[in-house]
Design a protein around this motif. Sequence first.
Motif, PDB file in Angstrom:
ATOM      1  N   LEU A 210       2.084 -18.270  -0.631  1.00 54.06           N
ATOM      2  CA  LEU A 210       3.333 -18.521  -1.341  1.00 54.06           C
ATOM      3  C   LEU A 210       4.276 -17.329  -1.227  1.00 54.06           C
ATOM      4  CD1 LEU A 210       4.839 -20.536  -3.188  1.00 54.06           C
ATOM      5  CD2 LEU A 210       3.860 -19.314  -5.143  1.00 54.06           C
ATOM      6  N   ASP A 211       3.747 -16.115  -1.350  1.00 57.98           N
ATOM      7  CA  ASP A 211       4.577 -14.918  -1.230  1.00 57.98           C
ATOM      8  C   ASP A 211       5.200 -14.812   0.161  1.00 57.98           C
ATOM      9  OD1 ASP A 211       4.044 -14.142  -3.816  1.00 57.98           O
ATOM     10  OD2 ASP A 211       2.366 -12.854  -3.272  1.00 57.98           O
ATOM     11  N   ARG A 212       4.403 -15.066   1.195  1.00 54.63           N
ATOM     12  CA  ARG A 212       4.935 -14.994   2.566  1.00 54.63           C
ATOM     13  C   ARG A 212       5.971 -16.080   2.816  1.00 54.63           C
ATOM     14  NH1 ARG A 212      -0.529 -14.170   3.751  1.00 54.63           N
ATOM     15  NH2 ARG A 212      -0.747 -16.321   4.496  1.00 54.63           N
ATOM     16  N   THR A 213       5.769 -17.240   2.181  1.00 51.97           N
ATOM     17  CA  THR A 213       6.693 -18.357   2.378  1.00 51.97           C
ATOM     18  C   THR A 213       8.031 -18.107   1.697  1.00 51.97           C
ATOM     19  OG1 THR A 213       4.837 -19.920   2.529  1.00 51.97           O
ATOM     20  CG2 THR A 213       7.016 -20.844   2.050  1.00 51.97           C
ATOM     21  N   LEU A 214       7.986 -17.623   0.461  1.00 52.82           N
ATOM     22  CA  LEU A 214       9.223 -17.450  -0.314  1.00 52.82           C
ATOM     23  C   LEU A 214       9.894 -16.094  -0.087  1.00 52.82           C
ATOM     24  CD1 LEU A 214       8.193 -19.074  -3.726  1.00 52.82           C
ATOM     25  CD2 LEU A 214       9.366 -20.118  -1.792  1.00 52.82           C
ATOM     26  N   LEU A 215       9.104 -15.052   0.079  1.00 50.00           N
ATOM     27  CA  LEU A 215       9.665 -13.707   0.191  1.00 50.00           C
ATOM     28  C   LEU A 215       9.668 -13.182   1.624  1.00 50.00           C
ATOM     29  CD1 LEU A 215       7.948 -12.075  -2.929  1.00 50.00           C
ATOM     30  CD2 LEU A 215      10.237 -13.061  -2.793  1.00 50.00           C
ATOM     31  N   THR A 216       8.868 -13.769   2.479  1.00 50.88           N
ATOM     32  CA  THR A 216       8.611 -13.334   3.862  1.00 50.88           C
ATOM     33  C   THR A 216       7.871 -11.993   3.859  1.00 50.88           C
ATOM     34  OG1 THR A 216      10.625 -12.039   4.331  1.00 50.88           O
ATOM     35  CG2 THR A 216      10.764 -14.435   4.589  1.00 50.88           C
ATOM     36  N   GLU A 217       7.193 -11.708   4.941  1.00 51.95           N
ATOM     37  CA  GLU A 217       6.388 -10.497   5.021  1.00 51.95           C
ATOM     38  C   GLU A 217       7.237  -9.230   4.893  1.00 51.95           C
ATOM     39  OE1 GLU A 217       3.963 -10.552   8.484  1.00 51.95           O
ATOM     40  OE2 GLU A 217       2.910 -12.400   7.919  1.00 51.95           O
ATOM     41  N   ALA A 218       8.516  -9.339   5.218  1.00 48.94           N
ATOM     42  CA  ALA A 218       9.398  -8.157   5.180  1.00 48.94           C
ATOM     43  C   ALA A 218       9.563  -7.608   3.771  1.00 48.94           C
ATOM     44  CB  ALA A 218      10.763  -8.511   5.759  1.00 48.94           C
ATOM     45  N   HIS A 219       9.405  -8.447   2.761  1.00 47.28           N
ATOM     46  CA  HIS A 219       9.675  -8.026   1.377  1.00 47.28           C
ATOM     47  C   HIS A 219       8.415  -7.883   0.535  1.00 47.28           C
ATOM     48  CE1 HIS A 219      13.980  -8.318   1.933  1.00 47.28           C
ATOM     49  NE2 HIS A 219      13.832  -9.513   2.452  1.00 47.28           N
ATOM     50  N   LEU A 220       7.251  -7.802   1.187  1.00 48.92           N
ATOM     51  CA  LEU A 220       6.002  -7.649   0.464  1.00 48.92           C
ATOM     52  C   LEU A 220       5.528  -6.193   0.498  1.00 48.92           C
ATOM     53  CD1 LEU A 220       4.119 -10.875   1.610  1.00 48.92           C
ATOM     54  CD2 LEU A 220       5.582 -10.538  -0.396  1.00 48.92           C
ATOM     55  N   TRP A 221       4.421  -5.939  -0.191  1.00 50.03           N
ATOM     56  CA  TRP A 221       3.834  -4.611  -0.285  1.00 50.03           C
ATOM     57  C   TRP A 221       3.628  -4.041   1.114  1.00 50.03           C
ATOM     58  CZ3 TRP A 221      -1.954  -3.423  -1.005  1.00 50.03           C
ATOM     59  CH2 TRP A 221      -2.133  -2.093  -1.403  1.00 50.03           C
ATOM     60  N   LYS A 222       4.220  -2.879   1.367  1.00 47.70           N
ATOM     61  CA  LYS A 222       4.231  -2.317   2.718  1.00 47.70           C
ATOM     62  C   LYS A 222       2.838  -1.961   3.227  1.00 47.70           C
ATOM     63  CE  LYS A 222       8.698  -2.503   3.258  1.00 47.70           C
ATOM     64  NZ  LYS A 222       9.012  -3.307   2.069  1.00 47.70           N
ATOM     65  N   ALA A 223       1.910  -1.645   2.325  1.00 49.84           N
ATOM     66  CA  ALA A 223       0.564  -1.284   2.757  1.00 49.84           C
ATOM     67  C   ALA A 223      -0.200  -2.479   3.317  1.00 49.84           C
ATOM     68  CB  ALA A 223      -0.214  -0.668   1.603  1.00 49.84           C
ATOM     69  N   ALA A 224       0.214  -3.687   2.939  1.00 48.37           N
ATOM     70  CA  ALA A 224      -0.476  -4.885   3.410  1.00 48.37           C
ATOM     71  C   ALA A 224       0.419  -5.758   4.285  1.00 48.37           C
ATOM     72  CB  ALA A 224      -0.977  -5.703   2.218  1.00 48.37           C
ATOM     73  N   LYS A 225       1.656  -5.964   3.816  1.00 48.82           N
ATOM     74  CA  LYS A 225       2.673  -6.771   4.498  1.00 48.82           C
ATOM     75  C   LYS A 225       2.402  -8.278   4.463  1.00 48.82           C
ATOM     76  CE  LYS A 225       4.156  -3.118   7.674  1.00 48.82           C
ATOM     77  NZ  LYS A 225       4.396  -2.717   9.069  1.00 48.82           N
TER      78      LYS A 225
END
Length: 382
Positions: free
Chosen positions: A184-199
């Motif tokens: 859900l996080d990757r779908t709504l926020l995309t990997e660019a806007h997630l925790w940088k240590a994990a992406k």
Amino acid sequence: MQTKPQRLLSLDFFRGLTVAAMILVNNPGSWSHIYPPLAHAEWNGCTPTDLVFPFFLFIVGVSIAYAMGSKREDAAVHGKTILKASKRAFTLFLLGFILAFFPRNFSDFDFMESLKTVRIPGVLQRISVVFLISSILFLKLSDKRLFQTIVVLLFGYWALMTFVPVPDFGPANLEKETNLGAWLDRTLLTEAHLWKAAKTWDPEGILSTLPAIGTCLIGVLAGTYLKKKTIAPATKIAWLFSAGTLLFIGGLLWDLQFPINKSLWTSSYVLYTGGLATVILALSYWLIDVNGYNRFTKPFVVYGVNAITVFFLSGLMPRLLNMIKIDLNGEKVGALSYVNKAWFVPNFADPLNASLAYAVAFVLFWYVILWVMYKKNIIIKV
């Protein structure tokens, strides 16, 4: 006429202890040298460090009950109270966004490019969302309905995470990158806007905010009960201690099927940490507010009254100071890195102790600043 909300010294103590612990674990001398209790669990399980964030959300809930209790029965002021809570939530979210967006080096900072990759979830962002939703629920629902809401949130989240198939991956699972929350996080926020240590996933993701609200609501119910004037202190302590113990045991039992996991904020984790927080609050209340043993509380109260301020500034200051480069044996290092490598590392044979000593010094440094603010009655309300 509305009366001034009661103030619990034990709550300020608990809040300050929690924030000081936050700063301690967030600022080691070296991330490569950390004692295991001061690091998060790799995935399933719970270390002392994993208790800090849920304890703070629990405290937010207790504070809601005390700050908004007098407004709960007067529907006429609900709109104004919610608007005030919304402004505070927006401020908290903005502060979290600033911490995520703030560059570590201005020389190669590109504003527009940074906007494309800034992390949107975060600690302050989660606090803001949980605070606002919990405030609205507290104003609009009875204690019974709040309890039912906690049950629905925890069992609903458990059902989603353990029964709903994950698109593009298959059956429901609780792995880092393939669970429903990560998808859900990757779908709504995309990997660019997630925790940088994990992406590919975020420990403060969207779906896990639901059980985090449950953590806060446990605090709301504890605060509501503790605030009742018709109940004797001894009775309050006994019931809170008993309730906390039952929650703690419930979390351990649920862990057998739905593992305790801070990053997923599993329902078992909510019960486990919420139970511990309730027990600690009951013991603090008995020791400090009922029996008056408060001489040891001052350092933590000093931290507690400016909790969000010190959390934000202690996160911002290292970035600013490390932009100042100092020569160390021919190498240019940031100012705080210089302090650690030049002052702490050479004076400790064990790098773990050097790292811990730096973290303790960092906490004491902020205590001095907060003590001056406290003596001058400077309280920055966020």
